[in-house]
Design an enzyme around this catalytic site. Structure first.
Site, short mmCIF file in Angstrom:
data_model
loop_
_atom_site.label_atom_id
_atom_site.label_comp_id
_atom_site.label_asym_id
_atom_site.label_seq_id
_atom_site.Cartn_x
_atom_site.Cartn_y
_atom_site.Cartn_z
N HIS A 1 13.55 1.48 1.09
CA HIS A 1 12.21 2.06 0.89
C HIS A 1 12.13 3.48 1.42
O HIS A 1 12.10 3.70 2.62
CB HIS A 1 11.16 1.19 1.60
CG HIS A 1 9.76 1.54 1.22
ND1 HIS A 1 8.88 0.63 0.70
CD2 HIS A 1 9.10 2.72 1.26
CE1 HIS A 1 7.73 1.22 0.44
NE2 HIS A 1 7.83 2.51 0.78
N HIS B 1 10.57 7.66 0.16
CA HIS B 1 9.86 8.47 -0.83
C HIS B 1 10.57 9.82 -0.89
O HIS B 1 10.19 10.76 -0.22
CB HIS B 1 8.40 8.65 -0.42
CG HIS B 1 7.59 7.39 -0.45
ND1 HIS B 1 6.56 7.19 -1.35
CD2 HIS B 1 7.67 6.25 0.29
CE1 HIS B 1 6.04 5.98 -1.15
NE2 HIS B 1 6.69 5.39 -0.16
N GLN C 1 0.78 6.61 -6.40
CA GLN C 1 0.25 6.91 -5.06
C GLN C 1 -1.28 6.92 -4.99
O GLN C 1 -1.87 6.48 -4.02
CB GLN C 1 0.79 8.27 -4.61
CG GLN C 1 0.27 8.77 -3.27
CD GLN C 1 0.93 8.09 -2.09
OE1 GLN C 1 2.06 8.36 -1.76
NE2 GLN C 1 0.22 7.15 -1.48
N HIS D 1 3.48 -1.58 -2.92
CA HIS D 1 2.93 -1.34 -1.59
C HIS D 1 1.70 -2.25 -1.50
O HIS D 1 0.67 -1.94 -2.10
CB HIS D 1 2.50 0.12 -1.44
CG HIS D 1 3.61 1.10 -1.28
ND1 HIS D 1 4.53 1.37 -2.25
CD2 HIS D 1 3.96 1.88 -0.21
CE1 HIS D 1 5.38 2.29 -1.82
NE2 HIS D 1 5.06 2.62 -0.58
N GLU E 1 -0.96 -2.55 2.67
CA GLU E 1 -0.48 -1.65 3.72
C GLU E 1 -1.69 -0.97 4.35
O GLU E 1 -1.93 0.22 4.18
CB GLU E 1 0.46 -0.61 3.07
CG GLU E 1 1.28 0.17 4.07
CD GLU E 1 2.08 1.27 3.37
OE1 GLU E 1 1.86 1.53 2.17
OE2 GLU E 1 2.92 1.87 4.04
ZN LIG Z 1 6.13 3.68 0.84
#
Ligand SMILES: [Zn+2]
Length: 232
Positions: A56, A58, A151, A209, A212
């Site tokens: 994981h 980015h 995102q 995700h 979170e």
């Molecule tokens: Zn992430």
């Protein structure tokens, strides 16, 4: 080519690892430290392990801390806000250069398999185009999986569903999501149904995700698990 004087996990003494091309042909215990011939690798009594996995990261957002402003609260949500500002400054070459620098750092630490999330809530899909090139250009170093990661949401971001669909068509390997970030709970649920449909249609894996957040009311994991269960 052989690897000499290697230590192995859970075993004492030194080992010789004989290689046949890219494969291990045999592993044998050494009686004493051995002299390396030309082309051999001397592990010098260091531990030899299989490559590590970075599951994981980015890569499109790495090495951007403080640009254009620092995350003063230290929270995830301010982090996402700061990234939203940095995103407007992203260029094709900037993304590639930062990703490749980070990949070099990963490789230096023994990592050979990487799954990266790439922000696709961008009408130009600029970061995704960069990362698809990086995936090809670093193929000799690592296996890179790209997650189409919304995102700023699938339902909450204008054109989010179309961007996700386009990202998978362009060559992203995995379908992402961020249900707790959608504007309403209902949108979170429908974003999961949408991304599971997309994954099913395209044969891609899913990496979300999920929850979170510190909000105890965020319960999208059970929605995601149920969607996985009924689609078996
Ligand atoms: Zn992430």
């Amino acid at each position: 080519m052989n690897i000499l004087n290697a230590r192995l996990r859970g075993r004492s003494g030194l080992y010789r690892i004989e290689l046949n091309g890219a494969r291990i042909a045999s592993i044998s215990a050494q009686q004493a430290p051995a002299e390396a011939n030309e082309g051999d690798i001397d592990a010098a009594s260091n531990l030899v392990v299989p490559p590590f996995i970075e599951p994981h990261i980015h890569l499109d957002a790495t090495l951007t801390a403080g640009e254009p402003a620092w995350n003063m609260s230290g929270t995830l949500f301010e982090g996402i806000e700061r990234w939203g500002e940095r995103k407007t400054l992203v260029t094709h070459e900037d993304t590639k250069a930062r990703a490749k620098k980070t990949i070099d750092m990963l490789v230096d630490h023994g990592i050979q398999h990487v799954r990266t999330h790439v922000d696709v809530t961008d009408p130009t899909l600029s970061a995704l185009k960069s990362m698809i090139e990086v995936r090809e250009e670093t193929r000799h170093l690592i296996d890179l999986q790209i997650v189409a990661f919304p995102q700023e949401g699938i339902e909450s971001f204008k054109g989010g569903r179309e961007l996700m669909t386009e990202a998978i068509a362009m060559g992203a390997d995995v379908v992402g999501g961020i249900p707790h970030f959608e504007n309403t709970r209902d949108q979170g649920v429908s974003s999961i149904k949408f991304l599971m449909d997309l994954a099913e249609r395209s044969g891609c894996m899913v990496d979300v995700h999920c929850d979170e957040t510190d909000d105890p009311q965020s319960r999208f994991l059970e929605v995601l698990a149920e969607e996985a269960r009924v689609r078996e």
